[in-house]
Every structure is written in C-alpha cells, then in structure tokens.
Design a protein around this motif. Structure first.
Motif, PDB file in Angstrom:
ATOM      1  N   THR A 188       0.833  -1.198   0.000  1.00 45.78           N
ATOM      2  CA  THR A 188       0.000   0.000   0.000  1.00 45.78           C
ATOM      3  C   THR A 188       0.866   1.246   0.000  1.00 45.78           C
ATOM      4  OG1 THR A 188      -0.146   0.000   2.403  1.00 45.78           O
ATOM      5  CG2 THR A 188      -1.861  -1.199   1.187  1.00 45.78           C
ATOM      6  N   GLY A 189       0.197   2.385  -0.220  1.00 47.92           N
ATOM      7  CA  GLY A 189       0.905   3.650  -0.251  1.00 47.92           C
ATOM      8  C   GLY A 189      -0.056   4.811  -0.111  1.00 47.92           C
ATOM      9  N   PRO A 190       0.458   6.043  -0.098  1.00 54.51           N
ATOM     10  CA  PRO A 190      -0.379   7.212   0.197  1.00 54.51           C
ATOM     11  C   PRO A 190      -1.241   7.682  -0.964  1.00 54.51           C
ATOM     12  CG  PRO A 190       1.886   7.888  -0.179  1.00 54.51           C
ATOM     13  CD  PRO A 190       1.886   6.396  -0.213  1.00 54.51           C
ATOM     14  N   TYR A 191      -0.966   7.230  -2.190  1.00 55.51           N
ATOM     15  CA  TYR A 191      -1.744   7.720  -3.332  1.00 55.51           C
ATOM     16  C   TYR A 191      -2.859   6.726  -3.642  1.00 55.51           C
ATOM     17  CZ  TYR A 191      -2.946   9.744  -7.855  1.00 55.51           C
ATOM     18  OH  TYR A 191      -3.622  10.328  -8.907  1.00 55.51           O
ATOM     19  N   PHE A 192      -4.009   6.932  -3.045  1.00 54.14           N
ATOM     20  CA  PHE A 192      -5.166   6.060  -3.223  1.00 54.14           C
ATOM     21  C   PHE A 192      -4.784   4.589  -3.024  1.00 54.14           C
ATOM     22  CE2 PHE A 192      -6.029   9.853  -5.783  1.00 54.14           C
ATOM     23  CZ  PHE A 192      -7.247  10.244  -5.241  1.00 54.14           C
ATOM     24  N   GLY A 193      -3.943   4.341  -2.037  1.00 53.79           N
ATOM     25  CA  GLY A 193      -3.560   2.982  -1.692  1.00 53.79           C
ATOM     26  C   GLY A 193      -2.369   2.442  -2.450  1.00 53.79           C
ATOM     27  N   MET A 194      -1.706   3.269  -3.259  1.00 52.68           N
ATOM     28  CA  MET A 194      -0.565   2.822  -4.064  1.00 52.68           C
ATOM     29  C   MET A 194       0.703   3.550  -3.642  1.00 52.68           C
ATOM     30  SD  MET A 194      -2.299   2.723  -7.814  1.00 52.68           S
ATOM     31  CE  MET A 194      -2.966   4.341  -7.496  1.00 52.68           C
ATOM     32  N   PRO A 195       1.864   2.891  -3.800  1.00 53.97           N
ATOM     33  CA  PRO A 195       3.123   3.530  -3.408  1.00 53.97           C
ATOM     34  C   PRO A 195       3.534   4.612  -4.401  1.00 53.97           C
ATOM     35  CG  PRO A 195       3.546   1.393  -4.409  1.00 53.97           C
ATOM     36  CD  PRO A 195       2.043   1.497  -4.247  1.00 53.97           C
ATOM     37  N   ILE A 196       4.127   5.661  -3.904  1.00 54.41           N
ATOM     38  CA  ILE A 196       4.603   6.752  -4.746  1.00 54.41           C
ATOM     39  C   ILE A 196       5.714   6.290  -5.676  1.00 54.41           C
ATOM     40  CG2 ILE A 196       5.714   9.022  -4.728  1.00 54.41           C
ATOM     41  CD1 ILE A 196       2.817   9.087  -3.891  1.00 54.41           C
ATOM     42  N   VAL A 197       6.467   5.266  -5.250  1.00 53.61           N
ATOM     43  CA  VAL A 197       7.571   4.796  -6.077  1.00 53.61           C
ATOM     44  C   VAL A 197       7.088   4.295  -7.428  1.00 53.61           C
ATOM     45  CG1 VAL A 197       7.529   2.415  -5.214  1.00 53.61           C
ATOM     46  CG2 VAL A 197       9.682   3.395  -6.044  1.00 53.61           C
ATOM     47  N   ASN A 198       5.838   3.880  -7.509  1.00 55.02           N
ATOM     48  CA  ASN A 198       5.290   3.419  -8.789  1.00 55.02           C
ATOM     49  C   ASN A 198       5.394   4.505  -9.858  1.00 55.02           C
ATOM     50  OD1 ASN A 198       3.585   1.882 -10.708  1.00 55.02           O
ATOM     51  ND2 ASN A 198       2.051   3.427 -10.203  1.00 55.02           N
ATOM     52  N   PHE A 199       5.059   5.722  -9.482  1.00 52.84           N
ATOM     53  CA  PHE A 199       5.044   6.802 -10.468  1.00 52.84           C
ATOM     54  C   PHE A 199       6.458   7.295 -10.769  1.00 52.84           C
ATOM     55  CE2 PHE A 199       1.168   6.823  -7.899  1.00 52.84           C
ATOM     56  CZ  PHE A 199       0.285   6.401  -8.876  1.00 52.84           C
ATOM     57  N   ALA A 200       7.350   7.175  -9.770  1.00 56.47           N
ATOM     58  CA  ALA A 200       8.759   7.455 -10.050  1.00 56.47           C
ATOM     59  C   ALA A 200       9.307   6.438 -11.050  1.00 56.47           C
ATOM     60  CB  ALA A 200       9.566   7.433  -8.757  1.00 56.47           C
ATOM     61  N   GLY A 201       8.886   5.186 -10.903  1.00 61.11           N
ATOM     62  CA  GLY A 201       9.300   4.162 -11.853  1.00 61.11           C
ATOM     63  C   GLY A 201       8.759   4.413 -13.245  1.00 61.11           C
ATOM     64  N   TRP A 202       7.519   4.884 -13.323  1.00 65.71           N
ATOM     65  CA  TRP A 202       6.944   5.245 -14.619  1.00 65.71           C
ATOM     66  C   TRP A 202       7.748   6.368 -15.268  1.00 65.71           C
ATOM     67  CZ3 TRP A 202       2.581   4.582 -17.879  1.00 65.71           C
ATOM     68  CH2 TRP A 202       1.847   3.423 -17.625  1.00 65.71           C
ATOM     69  N   ALA A 203       8.065   7.397 -14.479  1.00 70.87           N
ATOM     70  CA  ALA A 203       8.820   8.525 -15.027  1.00 70.87           C
ATOM     71  C   ALA A 203      10.205   8.076 -15.495  1.00 70.87           C
ATOM     72  CB  ALA A 203       8.942   9.631 -13.980  1.00 70.87           C
ATOM     73  N   LEU A 204      10.865   7.217 -14.725  1.00 70.50           N
ATOM     74  CA  LEU A 204      12.196   6.753 -15.091  1.00 70.50           C
ATOM     75  C   LEU A 204      12.148   5.914 -16.367  1.00 70.50           C
ATOM     76  CD1 LEU A 204      15.205   6.381 -14.515  1.00 70.50           C
ATOM     77  CD2 LEU A 204      14.592   4.435 -13.034  1.00 70.50           C
ATOM     78  N   THR A 205      11.177   5.005 -16.443  1.00 71.95           N
ATOM     79  CA  THR A 205      11.070   4.158 -17.631  1.00 71.95           C
ATOM     80  C   THR A 205      10.773   4.985 -18.868  1.00 71.95           C
ATOM     81  OG1 THR A 205      10.252   2.336 -16.249  1.00 71.95           O
ATOM     82  CG2 THR A 205       9.878   2.176 -18.629  1.00 71.95           C
ATOM     83  N   GLY A 206       9.806   5.894 -18.756  1.00 75.45           N
ATOM     84  CA  GLY A 206       9.486   6.750 -19.894  1.00 75.45           C
ATOM     85  C   GLY A 206      10.665   7.615 -20.305  1.00 75.45           C
ATOM     86  N   LEU A 207      11.376   8.153 -19.313  1.00 78.33           N
ATOM     87  CA  LEU A 207      12.532   8.997 -19.613  1.00 78.33           C
ATOM     88  C   LEU A 207      13.605   8.200 -20.353  1.00 78.33           C
ATOM     89  CD1 LEU A 207      13.913  11.766 -19.223  1.00 78.33           C
ATOM     90  CD2 LEU A 207      14.814  10.889 -17.054  1.00 78.33           C
TER      91      LEU A 207
END
Length: 522
Positions: A188-207
């Motif tokens: 779990t995490g603070p963003y609607f139950g999801m970890p913030i690292v997920n979106f950092a991973g998305w940004a890194l992969t896209g970059l």
C-alpha cells in the motif's frame, strides 16, 4: 495515404474497444441482472472478459504505428517501437520480479498471454502507444513555450503527460470496488492505496526510452506534422481512465486528467496547427484541398446546424454559389450564432469561417475555441480595436501575430480553391459577449476584399466575393445571395468596398480604408 486511412480505421476500432470496456466494467460487472438472462448478453460478457483488455491495447498500438509510419516515416517508427517496447518490457520484468522500480505488484490474466509468465505481451504495446503520443505532444509544447533546452523540456513534458495517464488509471484499477482488475498491488501507499515509487518508476522508464529514441532519431520530432492523431489517442485513453475513476467515485484523478493531461495536450494541438504555416496544399484550384479531419469536422458541423434549425424555414434566393474554385461569402452579421448556423446548413461545400476570438472570457475558453477552430480549419484572428480592451486574453503582440497568421491562412485557403466566410461588419447585432460593440461600427470593413485581392494576385485571376443579406424571423431565415464582386489583382478596394456596403444595405460609410488593413501585413 493508405497507411493514414488505416490508422484512422484502427483508431475507431480502438475507441470502440475502449467504450466496450467502459460498458463492461461500469455496467455489465455492476449490474449482471441486465444481461445474465440473455444469450447474447452472456456471449458478449464472455468475449469481453477474454479479449476486451487485449483488443483495446492492440488496436491502439496498431493505430499509432500506422499513423507514425505514414507521418513520421518508417525509420523513426521502428526505432521508437523497438526501444519503447524493449525498455518497458525489461522494466516490467524487473518490477514484477523484484518490486523495483514500480513497487510490489503482479498482473492478472486479463491482458493476454504473459511473457516469462510475468508480463502480458500487451503491456509494452501500451507503453509504446502512450509514450509516442505523449512525447509528440510534449515536444510541441516545448517548441511553443520554452526558449532554451527545448529537446530536454520536450522529453520531460512528454514524460509528465505519460505519468499523468497512470496517475489517473491506477487509482481506479486499484480501488476495492473494482471487480475487474488487470493488476494487483501487494503493498500500500499514500496515493489512493498505491506507493509513490510506482510513479517514479513510470517517469524513469518513460525517460529512458524517450531519451533513447531521441538519440536514435538524431533530431526532435518534426514540427510540421499534424498532431490531431496523437491527441485523439491520448485523449481517448485519458477519457477511459477518467470514466473508470468516475465509476468508483474518485473525482480527484479526473480533475488531474483535465488540468494536467488534457488541457496541455489540447494546447499542444492548437499550437501545432497555428505553427504549420504551409500546411494547406496548393492544389488545382478547381478542386478543394480539404484534409480528412476538416472534412469530417465540416460534416459534423453541417449536420449539427441542420438538426438545431429544425422547425425553422430557411429560404434562399439570389445567385448560386460556385461548385468549384475559391470564393468568399461576405454576409451581414445579425446574430452571433444563427448566421453561421444558417450558412452551414445551406452550403454543400465546406465553408471556412474567419473567427475573431478576442471575446473569449477565460483561458480555458480560449484553448477550447482555438482547438475547435483548428480542427475545423477556420482561421482565427484578433480584431485590432479589441487589443486594448480591459480583460482581453490576447496581449497586443499575441493579437497582432494571430491577425497576421489568420490573414495568411485565409489567403492560402483561397489559393487552395476553398471557400471562406468573412463577416465584413465585424460585430453582430445580437452578441452576448460584446453587446455594445455594434453601436460603434459604421458599415463594412475591407478585410474580405483585401483577402480576395491578395489571393487573386497569387492566382492571376479574379476571386468572387458574394454579399449576403440575412433576415431573421421567429420561424424563418431568409438568405439573399447578391451578385458577386469580382476582385481582380488590380482592383480598387475602396471602390469595391462602397459597392459591398450598398449590396449589404449599409447606410453608413465603410469603417476604414484598405490601407489600414494593408498596414497590418507585417
């Protein structure tokens, strides 16, 4: 052109699959009593559960691949496809094995067969689809707004648009009331139950894969390519994610979708259309050069006008309009909306209205109207007398640039054999936006004649300008098409302006001399 037509056909299939998916997730799963007693309903449900998630991703990837092949070229398309799918697949395989860089998650069986029994084959295709659309839109925003480091800014804005899509899609998919899930979180995490690292991973992969594609391309995306298709792909997928959030009662991601995703994407689309100076083909003037998007926009507008005017009789008298070749309609301006609807409903040829947008009350209105005008192929101008009005959303510099760009586009469209509508009186009698401006107008302005003369100089032959009188009654609109004024390359605009005023029944003198328009060319 075959690849472009194929792309739009595949996009329609993609959009249809998205709508089917929304219906299945929001309606079918929530209300089984509506279909469970019907054989067709059970078959549609079984088909959707087995193939729905796969088809919408495959159709979307195939659509933007075909569009990119036709628009950006095979080399750029193959480089981006190979890099985006390979890098994203590697990141997903690492992520589902180690929990890095996205967090601890796993995929269900709803998105098709899995690679190495971990990542559905459709996931890299989804990265490719939204990654390319996001980068193209972000690059255009960087070219418009950034003065330095446009390449890096374009990549970063593109990655932001990509991450925003996930910020909207993931909350719905992770919601406890969502019965159909394509992936499951094991932390779990603070963003609607999801970890913030997920979106950092998305940004890194896209970059990583966008930067790699930029290196392989050895240049930024071309600035002269139309961006309607990437915008439609991005907008359709963002709408899909927003619909799922709405279904589970999450409104914050929907607001983020609009403000952080759709509005910047719409601004990129509007900017790309304005910046394409040479985007109108100079074809044989006996036939119109109408891009496919403008043709469809015209059909939609004409149909909407006819439906909205049902119950009112439109009577047309006077001269017939040419079936081919350029011309200008110069109508009276009585009503801010009814005049245009009447002309749209009557004409069998696409009409391109020259639209003044200095009346828009908010920046959102400006973006929306500029985007819609760009889709329809309607030149946008700002009237010089409105530039100093308090509250106008165009600065004097922006207004002058819009005026020059709109006049140039109007001339190009006539040279391409198309038809324009220019309201020479400038302001309608009935106008809720600028209700007092008509009182200060003394007859027609020379803009329509000036545009016609410049086009005639380019064509080497006259361009007809048809004065049009309009009479509005409760149940009837009378449209009188007067004999045309043939504007030659050597025509005296001042003399023809007096003739136009007489044809329109104006008792006043024209508002300005042709020299005042000519002085605005630069």
């Amino acid at each position: 052109m075959r690849a472009e037509r194929l792309a739009w056909t595949l996009f329609l299939a993609h959009a249809g699959a998205l709508l089917f998916g929304v219906g299945g997730i929001v309606v079918a799963l929530q209300r089984p009593e509506l279909w469970s007693n019907l054989e067709l309903g059970r078959q549609a449900y079984a088909f959707g559960m087995r193939y729905g998630g796969v088809l919408y991703i495959v159709f979307g990837a195939a659509a933007i691949f075909a569009w990119s092949w036709a628009t950006l070229g095979p080399r750029r398309t193959l480089w981006f496809f190979s890099l985006s799918t390979t890098i994203s697949l590697g990141a997903e395989l690492i992520g589902t094995s180690t929990g890095w860089p996205f967090g601890n998650y796993s995929y269900t069986s709803g998105l098709g067969p899995k690679i190495l029994d971990r990542v559905p084959f459709t996931i890299p295709l989804s990265w490719f689809t939204m990654g390319l659309a996001s980068w193209l839109l972000g690059n255009q925003l960087a070219r418009t707004a950034a003065r330095r480091s446009r390449t890096m800014v374009g990549i970063l804005v593109g990655v932001w648009l990509l991450v925003v899509w996930d910020l909207v899609l993931d909350p719905a998919m992770a919601h406890e009331t969502m019965r159909a899930r394509f992936w499951v979180w094991h932390q779990t995490g603070p963003y609607f139950g999801m970890p913030i690292v997920n979106f950092a991973g998305w940004a890194l992969t896209g970059l990583l894969f966008v930067s790699a594609a930029r290196i392989a391309w050895r240049s930024d995306p071309p600035s002269d390519r139309p961006l309607l298709f990437p915008f439609m792909v991005y907008g359709a997928n963002m709408a899909f994610a927003s619909a799922l959030c709405t279904a589970v009662g999450l409104w914050e991601p929907v607001v983020l979708a609009v403000l952080g995703g759709l509005l910047p994407a719409a601004a990129a689309l509007a900017a790309s259309t304005v910046n394409r100076r040479g985007g109108i083909a100079r074809s044989d003037t006996r036939r119109e050069a109408e891009p496919s998007v403008e043709r469809w926009s015209w059909r939609f507008l004409r149909c909407t006008a006819r439906v909205s005017l049902r119950g009112r009789t439109i009577e047309v008298v006077g001269h017939n309009l040419p079936r081919v070749g350029p011309f200008i309609l110069a109508p009276q301006h009585v009503h801010h909306l009814d005049d245009g609807r009447a002309l749209l409903a009557l004409s069998e040829r696409p009409l391109h209205f020259v639209v003044a947008l200095d009346w828009v009350p908010t920046r959102l209105w400006r973006v929306v109207m500029e985007t819609l005008c760009a889709l329809a192929g309607w030149p946008v101008i700002v009237r010089p007398r409105e530039l100093e009005r308090p509250g106008v959303l165009y600065s004097p510099r922006d207004g002058r640039r819009a005026l020059v760009a709109g006049l140039r586009q109007s001339i190009e469209r006539l040279v391409a054999g198309q038809a324009l509508v220019v309201f020479p009186e400038g302001y309608p009698l009935v106008d809720p936006h600028l209700p007092h401006r008509r009182a200060n107008v003394n007859g027609p302005a020379p803009g329509a004649l000036w545009i016609a003369k410049k086009a005639a100089e380019r064509l080497g032959r006259p361009v007809p300008v048809f004065p049009v009188r309009l009479q509005h009654e409760r149940d009837r609109i009378r449209v009188s098409v007067e004999p045309p004024l043939l504007v030659q390359p050597e025509s005296d605009i001042a003399a023809q302006l007096r003739s136009l005023a007489v044809s329109l029944g104006s008792a006043e003198e024209p508002v300005s001399s042709p020299q005042s328009i000519d002085a605005r060319r630069g």
